[in-house]
Each structure stands twice: as C-alpha cells, then as structure tokens.
Design a protein around this motif. Sequence first.
Motif, PDB file in Angstrom:
ATOM      1  N   TRP A 822     -21.053   2.738 -24.080  1.00 39.61           N
ATOM      2  CA  TRP A 822     -22.392   2.642 -24.672  1.00 39.61           C
ATOM      3  C   TRP A 822     -23.361   3.603 -23.983  1.00 39.61           C
ATOM      4  O   TRP A 822     -24.282   4.142 -24.604  1.00 39.61           O
ATOM      5  N   HIS A 823     -23.162   3.841 -22.703  1.00 35.18           N
ATOM      6  CA  HIS A 823     -24.046   4.738 -21.962  1.00 35.18           C
ATOM      7  C   HIS A 823     -23.549   6.182 -21.993  1.00 35.18           C
ATOM      8  O   HIS A 823     -24.104   7.032 -21.286  1.00 35.18           O
ATOM      9  N   GLY A 824     -22.522   6.446 -22.780  1.00 30.66           N
ATOM     10  CA  GLY A 824     -22.061   7.813 -22.964  1.00 30.66           C
ATOM     11  C   GLY A 824     -21.108   8.321 -21.908  1.00 30.66           C
ATOM     12  O   GLY A 824     -20.708   9.492 -21.963  1.00 30.66           O
ATOM     13  N   ASP A 825     -20.730   7.508 -20.962  1.00 31.78           N
ATOM     14  CA  ASP A 825     -19.815   7.957 -19.897  1.00 31.78           C
ATOM     15  C   ASP A 825     -18.385   7.677 -20.351  1.00 31.78           C
ATOM     16  O   ASP A 825     -17.750   6.721 -19.903  1.00 31.78           O
ATOM     17  N   LEU A 826     -17.877   8.514 -21.259  1.00 34.59           N
ATOM     18  CA  LEU A 826     -16.575   8.249 -21.877  1.00 34.59           C
ATOM     19  C   LEU A 826     -15.423   8.384 -20.885  1.00 34.59           C
ATOM     20  O   LEU A 826     -14.426   7.661 -20.980  1.00 34.59           O
ATOM     21  N   ALA A 827     -15.542   9.312 -19.934  1.00 36.61           N
ATOM     22  CA  ALA A 827     -14.464   9.497 -18.950  1.00 36.61           C
ATOM     23  C   ALA A 827     -14.320   8.247 -18.083  1.00 36.61           C
ATOM     24  O   ALA A 827     -13.209   7.748 -17.869  1.00 36.61           O
ATOM     25  N   ALA A 828     -15.456   7.732 -17.585  1.00 35.34           N
ATOM     26  CA  ALA A 828     -15.394   6.512 -16.773  1.00 35.34           C
ATOM     27  C   ALA A 828     -14.942   5.329 -17.609  1.00 35.34           C
ATOM     28  O   ALA A 828     -14.223   4.444 -17.127  1.00 35.34           O
ATOM     29  N   SER A 829     -15.354   5.302 -18.890  1.00 33.10           N
ATOM     30  CA  SER A 829     -14.917   4.226 -19.783  1.00 33.10           C
ATOM     31  C   SER A 829     -13.410   4.236 -19.939  1.00 33.10           C
ATOM     32  O   SER A 829     -12.763   3.177 -19.910  1.00 33.10           O
ATOM     33  N   ARG A 830     -12.840   5.426 -20.076  1.00 34.99           N
ATOM     34  CA  ARG A 830     -11.392   5.535 -20.249  1.00 34.99           C
ATOM     35  C   ARG A 830     -10.659   5.020 -19.008  1.00 34.99           C
ATOM     36  O   ARG A 830      -9.629   4.348 -19.102  1.00 34.99           O
ATOM     37  N   VAL A 831     -11.203   5.330 -17.834  1.00 34.10           N
ATOM     38  CA  VAL A 831     -10.585   4.848 -16.594  1.00 34.10           C
ATOM     39  C   VAL A 831     -10.586   3.317 -16.566  1.00 34.10           C
ATOM     40  O   VAL A 831      -9.573   2.677 -16.230  1.00 34.10           O
ATOM     41  N   SER A 832     -11.721   2.701 -16.915  1.00 35.31           N
ATOM     42  CA  SER A 832     -11.795   1.231 -16.925  1.00 35.31           C
ATOM     43  C   SER A 832     -10.852   0.642 -17.958  1.00 35.31           C
ATOM     44  O   SER A 832     -10.213  -0.397 -17.706  1.00 35.31           O
ATOM     45  N   LEU A 833     -10.767   1.299 -19.127  1.00 34.66           N
ATOM     46  CA  LEU A 833      -9.855   0.799 -20.156  1.00 34.66           C
ATOM     47  C   LEU A 833      -8.415   0.843 -19.672  1.00 34.66           C
ATOM     48  O   LEU A 833      -7.662  -0.129 -19.854  1.00 34.66           O
ATOM     49  N   ASP A 834      -8.020   1.944 -19.043  1.00 34.51           N
ATOM     50  CA  ASP A 834      -6.650   2.049 -18.557  1.00 34.51           C
ATOM     51  C   ASP A 834      -6.349   0.978 -17.511  1.00 34.51           C
ATOM     52  O   ASP A 834      -5.266   0.385 -17.489  1.00 34.51           O
ATOM     53  N   ARG A 835      -7.319   0.717 -16.635  1.00 37.13           N
ATOM     54  CA  ARG A 835      -7.111  -0.312 -15.619  1.00 37.13           C
ATOM     55  C   ARG A 835      -7.021  -1.695 -16.263  1.00 37.13           C
ATOM     56  O   ARG A 835      -6.241  -2.551 -15.829  1.00 37.13           O
ATOM     57  N   ALA A 836      -7.839  -1.942 -17.293  1.00 30.91           N
ATOM     58  CA  ALA A 836      -7.759  -3.224 -18.001  1.00 30.91           C
ATOM     59  C   ALA A 836      -6.391  -3.399 -18.631  1.00 30.91           C
ATOM     60  O   ALA A 836      -5.777  -4.478 -18.538  1.00 30.91           O
ATOM     61  N   VAL A 837      -5.879  -2.340 -19.259  1.00 34.58           N
ATOM     62  CA  VAL A 837      -4.568  -2.421 -19.904  1.00 34.58           C
ATOM     63  C   VAL A 837      -3.480  -2.664 -18.861  1.00 34.58           C
ATOM     64  O   VAL A 837      -2.522  -3.415 -19.108  1.00 34.58           O
ATOM     65  N   ASP A 838      -3.617  -2.042 -17.681  1.00 35.11           N
ATOM     66  CA  ASP A 838      -2.644  -2.309 -16.613  1.00 35.11           C
ATOM     67  C   ASP A 838      -2.606  -3.801 -16.272  1.00 35.11           C
ATOM     68  O   ASP A 838      -1.534  -4.387 -16.100  1.00 35.11           O
ATOM     69  N   ALA A 839      -3.795  -4.413 -16.159  1.00 35.17           N
ATOM     70  CA  ALA A 839      -3.848  -5.846 -15.850  1.00 35.17           C
ATOM     71  C   ALA A 839      -3.209  -6.664 -16.965  1.00 35.17           C
ATOM     72  O   ALA A 839      -2.447  -7.610 -16.720  1.00 35.17           O
ATOM     73  N   TYR A 840      -3.478  -6.305 -18.211  1.00 29.54           N
ATOM     74  CA  TYR A 840      -2.915  -7.034 -19.351  1.00 29.54           C
ATOM     75  C   TYR A 840      -1.400  -6.866 -19.428  1.00 29.54           C
ATOM     76  O   TYR A 840      -0.681  -7.812 -19.756  1.00 29.54           O
ATOM     77  N   GLU A 841      -0.929  -5.653 -19.146  1.00 29.69           N
ATOM     78  CA  GLU A 841       0.521  -5.428 -19.227  1.00 29.69           C
ATOM     79  C   GLU A 841       1.267  -6.288 -18.220  1.00 29.69           C
ATOM     80  O   GLU A 841       2.365  -6.772 -18.494  1.00 29.69           O
ATOM     81  N   GLY A 842       0.686  -6.472 -17.036  1.00 27.70           N
ATOM     82  CA  GLY A 842       1.336  -7.327 -16.046  1.00 27.70           C
ATOM     83  C   GLY A 842       1.479  -8.757 -16.504  1.00 27.70           C
ATOM     84  O   GLY A 842       2.352  -9.486 -16.040  1.00 27.70           O
ATOM     85  N   LEU A 843       0.614  -9.179 -17.436  1.00 26.13           N
ATOM     86  CA  LEU A 843       0.658 -10.546 -17.969  1.00 26.13           C
ATOM     87  C   LEU A 843       1.453 -10.638 -19.263  1.00 26.13           C
ATOM     88  O   LEU A 843       1.739 -11.740 -19.731  1.00 26.13           O
ATOM     89  N   GLY A 844       1.772  -9.483 -19.854  1.00 22.88           N
ATOM     90  CA  GLY A 844       2.374  -9.499 -21.186  1.00 22.88           C
ATOM     91  C   GLY A 844       1.366  -9.860 -22.254  1.00 22.88           C
ATOM     92  O   GLY A 844       1.738 -10.355 -23.328  1.00 22.88           O
ATOM     93  N   ALA A 845       0.060  -9.608 -21.980  1.00 29.46           N
ATOM     94  CA  ALA A 845      -1.022 -10.006 -22.897  1.00 29.46           C
ATOM     95  C   ALA A 845      -1.226  -8.922 -23.959  1.00 29.46           C
ATOM     96  O   ALA A 845      -2.191  -8.149 -23.922  1.00 29.46           O
ATOM     97  N   ARG A 846      -0.329  -8.909 -24.941  1.00 31.07           N
ATOM     98  CA  ARG A 846      -0.359  -7.843 -25.958  1.00 31.07           C
ATOM     99  C   ARG A 846      -1.602  -7.930 -26.840  1.00 31.07           C
ATOM    100  O   ARG A 846      -2.125  -6.910 -27.269  1.00 31.07           O
TER     101      ARG A 846
END
Length: 940
Positions: A822-846
């Motif tokens: 929302w604040h236009g920082d797409l690169a930092a947003s992508r980093v947070s998204l990737d880290r979130a997906v890493d956490a979800y993958e460890g749980l199998g939270a598809r």
Amino acid sequence: MAAVLVGREEHVGALRGLLDEATAGRGGSALVEGEPGAGRTRLLTEALSAAVGLGCRVRHGSGDELWQGYPLRTVLDCLYGDDAAADPGRAEIVGLLNGEDADTPTAEASLLAAMDRLLSVVEERCAEGPLVLVLDDLQWADDASLLTWQRLTTAAPRLPLLLVASCRPVPIRRELDRLRAGLVERGTLPLRLGPLTPEEADRLVESLVGAAPGPRLRGRVGLAGGNPRYVEELVTGLLAEGALDITDGRAEIGAHDGGAGALRSLADTIGFLTPSSYETLRQAALFGVEFDAGQLAVALGRTNRELLADLGESIAAGLLSDTGDRLRFRHELVREALYAGIPGSVRSALHLDTARALADAGAAPPVVAAQLGGMSGPMTGWAVRWLVENAGTLNAQSPQLAAELIERAIEQGWPSDADRPVLEDRLAEAATLLRRPESAGLVRTLRDRVEDPVRRAVLGFTLTSALMVQGETAQALKATEEALAEPGLCAHWRIRLVACRVLCHADLDRLDEARAEGEEAVAAAERLGDPLAEAEARHAMAYVYYRLGRERDSLGHAARGIARARQVPDAADIRLLMLVNAAEGYDRLDDVEQAEEALDEAGTLARRTGSTGRLVGIEARRAGLHFRRGCWDRAAGHLERAAELKVSDPWVPVIVHGMHALILGHRDQRAAAVAHLERVEPDALALGTVVRREASHLLLARSLLAERDGRPGDALRVLLPVLSPEYAADMVHERHRLLPEVVRLALESGDAASAEAAVAACEAEAAEAPEYPGPRIAAIRCRGLFAQDPAVIAQAVSYYEGGSWPLLLGTTLEDLAVARAWHGDLAASRVSLDRAVDAYEGLGARWDIARAEARLRTLGVRRGSRTTRRRATSGWESLTPAELKVALLVAQGRSNPEIATDLFLSRRTVQTHVSHILGKLQLRSRTEVAREAALQTAGQ
C-alpha cells in the motif's frame, strides 16, 4: 473367499529383489521375524512363488522341537526334503555324524566333518544352478544347524544361493540370539513383520468376506492389534456363526453379535506357551488390558520373582508389552479370548477372591473396585461393607467405578438403613464429578429429603458444583447460600462453601467482593491447617485473579493450591482442575514448557483416577497448545483421543471438531473440514457460556471456509458476534485471537465501523490484562492493520519471530506485505510475502498461501524467484520436517504404531507420511528408506 497377503508388500519386494540377485549369481540371505500369526509362512510362499519359474531349485525345511537333540537334522531336512532317505549324499553325511569315518575319531570331529561335507554339497548344487533354501521356525533348529546356517550365509554372496530363514520370538534361546546378531552383522537382511495398519486390516477383512468392514466390525477387528491370524480367526468365526450382515458392499456385525467360537479359536492360537505361562496370562486377563505385575503376584499368592519367567515368555512372544510401570496385552482380542474362556461363575468368584486379596494387601480403592466391577453376580456383604468404607476415596480417585458399584449395591437392596444414606450421598457426588447432566437434579432430590443439617450442607456443596459445571451460576450461588445457612456447620465445610461462593461472585463479575471474601477464606484455611479446604480456597482465588487479568497472582495461588491438594488423596479432582487452569495460565503467558508440565501431571492423574471428564479437557488443551506451536499433526492426534472419550459436555464437539476443521481448512482440505463442522450442532453456541468459552477455533474455521468459498461477507459475519458484550464476557482471554481477523475481513469488505470496533475491543482487552502478551501483540497488529502502518505491524512480527507461533508469524508477515505494498514499497512487500509463504509451507497451510498470493497480486506483488528456496519435489530434500522425522524412525526399524506413539500422531497420519516418503524418494520399501538414511547420515 481366501485371505490375501496384505501389509507385506515391502517385504515381498525385498525378498524378490534378493531372488533376482541370486538368479544372477550374487547370493544373499534374509531373516524374517514376527510374532505368531504375523504371516511369516505366507510371506515366504508369496515372495518365492516365482523362484521355480526363474530356474531356481527350492528346498523347504522347518525346525521341530522334537529334533533339537539330533545334530544337523533341521538343515538336512531342508536340503534333502522328502527324498532324504534315498539320497546317497544325505546317507554320507549321516554316516559322518555316526562316526563311520576312521579319520574322525571324536564326536566333535565327526560333527565338523559332516558340516563341511554339507557345505560342499550346497556348493555343488549351486554349480548346477540357482538354489533357494527356506528354513521356517528357526527357533526350533538344533545348535549344529544354526551354526551351519551361519556358515552358509557367509558363503552365499559368492554363490547363486538365496537363504531365507524365519523365526518367532519364543522360545528364548541364547544360541538363537547370538545367531540373529551374527547374521545381521554379516549382511543378512532383517525383515520384521509388524502389526497391520488399520487400513491394511480393512483390506484383509475385505479379502475374507468380499465387502468392506462397517464401523462396528472395524472396531472389533481393531482389538486384534494388527495381527493377521487373529483378524482372520475373528472374521471367519463371525462368518461361521452368521453374525455378519453383508449389504451393499459393507460387512457389519448384526444384531446377533456372535464371536464366541472365534474367541475360543483365538485362545487356542497361543497354545505354544508353556502351561505355567498360559495360566498366568489367563489370570492377568482378570485385570483388564493393562495390569500391574505386583498386583497380579498378590492375586496369585506368588512372588514377583516367581512370575518373572512366565511374564517374560509372554513378552517375548509379543503377547504382552511393557509400558514402563505396567504390562499391557498387545492384542485386546487375545485378552478377551482368555477372559471369555473362564466360565462365568468361576470368573465372578475369581474377581471376588482377587478383590479381597488386593484389599488385604492395602491396594488402592480403584484397584479393588475394578475387580468387584468384574463380578457378574450380586455383590456380597463383604463387598458392600468395603464400598461403604471406601466410597469417598474411590469417588475422588475413580468416580466412574464408584458410581457403577454404588448403583449396583442400591439396586440389589444390600445397604442397611445406616449405610444407604452414605452411599446415596457418594452417588450424588460421583454423578457431579462425572459431569452427568442429571447430577444437579439427583443431588437436589437427595438434599430436599434429608433432615440432618450437616448432611444437607454437604449435599449443598455438591449441588453447587453440579450447577457450576452446567453454567448455572445464579442457581449455584443460591444453593451455596442455602448450605451456608444450615446450623452446626463445621469450619472445614464452611470454608469450602465460601470458596464456592467466591467462584460464583467472580463468574458474575462481582470481582471486588469475590477477592475480599476469597482472601478471608484462604486465611481461615491456613489457620485451620486443612489442606483440602485451603486447596479449594486457593482455587477460588486463582480464578478471581484470572478474571482480574493478574495471571501471575493467579498462578501463585494455583501453585500453592496444587501443592496442598497433593497432600490429600481425596483432592484429586480439585488438583486436576487447578493443573488444567494453571496450564492455561502458562499458555497465556507464552510459557510453553510450564504449560506442558502441568498438562503432563494432569493427564497422568486423570488416567490413574479414571476422570474421563477431566481427561477430555486435558486432551483438548494439549491440542490447542500444539496448534498454536504449529505441531498440527500432534494436535490432531490429541483431538482424535478427545473425540474417543465418552462425555456429555456440550463444549467437547465445539472444540474438538472446530479445531480439527480449522487445521484442515488451513491445509485446504475443504471436504474433510466441512465434515467436521457438520458434526457440530448449528446452534451449539446458543447453549451458553460454557460452550462459547471454547468457540474460537469453531468460529475461525467457519469464517475460513466461507472466505475460501469466495464469500468474504459471510466470513466476516461469522466473526462479528465476538464484538458483542455477551461474547466479550464469555470468551475471556480468547477473543483477541479472533479480533485481527475481524479487522482484516472488515477492511476488505468495506466495513470500516466494524474494523474500528474490533481495534477498540482488542485494545480494551489488552489494557484489562497487561500481563498477557497475547492480547497486547494482537492489539498492536489490529492497530497496524487498521492504519496499514508497516512500522506498527513490524512490531508484532518481531514478537512472533522470537517464539513458536508459526501461523501467527505467517499471517502477520502477510499483513506486513500488504501494508508495504500500500505504501509503494513493492520490493520489501515481496520479501515479507516470501517469508510468510515459508512459514505457511512449514505448516502445510496451502489455503493461506493461496490467500496471501491473491491479496498481494491485486497490489502488483508476486512472489520472488524461489528456484533456490522452493522445497524440492523429490529426493531427500523434498521431505517436510514431519516426513523427515518419520523417515528417520522408519530407518531405525520402528513400526507405524511405534512411530505414532513416539510422535503423538494417529496411525493413519503416519501411514500417509510413509507413503509420501516412499513416493518422494522413489523407493519401494522401508528397507530402502533405511539405506537412503544411512547414506544421508554418512554424507553429513
């Protein structure tokens, strides 16, 4: 229909692999081990059926107890078979054994010469073509045959020779143990036939009856402990008695629940035991599936040392297992068969004799009561007198047993006029402890017809407890006041009743009044020096401070109350209650280790006392703890155990099926999640405070599935009730888990008012409970979400990074990615998204991965390149953490049931993991998994 070989596919594959190697000129050996009935002989027949077609000559032999004194008899029979008598080679070897060779003057020299000649014969036959020697029942082989077999396995790798031996664990022979260790050390492939999984047992039943088993039949088959022979004996016995109804491809036990013949047949299958061991095992059957060896010795009038040999043989045979401090029948059907084999009148007399022997030896009341409960006839005068004297202690330690025995005694008219009131009071108390719906009415009826004021006050205490269990706080307070008004009340009962009144005031939000009166009750109990009264008073104060949001003060009172309750055998239930409450308190303070310790003690106590009502709560709390820590398979295992316990509490299906549905929903297993939700009544949350207190997982699951189905408005509406004062009061210290989801869904639905209300509610809860990190961090997350402020949300991320809350970490990182976008920082947003997906993958939270990607995609953010970070789809690196744990245990030779016990998983879950492991590693058997694990370990 003939039974097929099931559950042994990996073993068949391993043997056929060795057969192929031997056919190609590279021999080998295998040792098949398993308990009687595991299917060793059938496995060998199936695996080696292709040997003749491959050009192999196959020779079979079998050990025989009668021939142990005849050197080489077992191996000779295996090598020469039916034509042994006419074979000149065999005659030559027998002649050497008989000392007919002048060059072998001693018996030892003659034996060595015969063994050398036998080895030469095998080599000569291998020169003519591939040879397969199969030796069954190795446990009965003579010592010379064992030594010769070992020498053959050493020679096999350079010959087209396959050696396959099988043995069972009894009798115990040191020579056989040494041979087994030597064979494995020299490269013999060990193949252990463990119990069938439930799915494999289903397949075996279907092969026998031509139809899949229904629930009742499946339950009976489950008592066989996965032993194929026991399954077959049971099912064929039921068929023979016409006890199975087969309709529309489903086999079910009908109205005529037979099986007596099957049980008699099962009892015959353990005839390999010595007579002494068999009789000892039959006596042990009187104690149930689990028993204490010392108590069995008392019942038999023998010493523990005298029982050692008999029990050791049964353990070695796989009939008993050691659980640490007790022994357990590995196959409940075997115990049932032994028990059913004792005539009813004899069985009843044995139970009574055992009860008296145990009582005379000072055994705990639940142990004696269990034997009295096994009597089929009327209770004797001695049994009723014992019950009157011990019913109070029995109630505290095992209320279910107490209720059953008291009801029998009253129905049979045994109690005297003096004893009947005692037993009636104890029955009312037991009904309350068991949380029976009728308990309040039963106690009220007894109280109203009693004239003695002290007894009326005691029954008033029991009535108050029953009403509070049912959530009737106002009625409970009224009953307490009436009991306190009774004349002649002693200090002990006055303190306990005041503690009840404190609990009622706290439940009705009269916290200042409750605190003042509770402190007086604690001080009075300390002056009196009464540990039980003090335990009750401190429990009440712990609850008051819990409601005040002062968890550390609450835990302090709980700890002192638990310590006092440990001093009183009759205080088991209040101790259980405080342990569970303390575990919740530690959980709210994010002190996971202390929470687990409290639940461990509570679980042990609940199992020992038979407190099913408490045990189901403990299993549910364990599940919640593991859910938040991300151990979802372990959580599911505890939920399954809770669901198996028969209790009437209306909150149980809400928490059990709600949490199960939430786990499945996160993993995008929609159909399974919906099936769990359908097992909860649609209006279950209207049943009152007791149910709504446990509603968080159910509400989240319903909301998740609505959002997954593309109905975000419905997803929000499911959660909006938590903003009401009613839910705010009922879901104390739970509501903050839902409020961030309310904010997110409200903002995405354009409902700013609800989002703002949720932020305010979360901040208010955090202010009311400043000691708790959960509400405080949830409030930070809510503020950051509402303002879309990355800096604020990052504070919550920092907290969750320091603990074991993978789902909360993932969802908060997802929120951070949205705010940064929302604040236009797409690169930092992508980093947070990737880290979130890493956490979800460890749980199998598809589902969470799909939702996160969808939310960010609309803001122009997609996941970064994951070529170096994405989990591989095959090979060792592709295994999830859970699969890796299972794979390493498989490599250690552990069976699926053993792995399930170690990892607190269900057998079904372990079987799924094993299937995934074999698929990802592209392997065919557990043996190959072990080899792959060894290679991975060696390469580290």
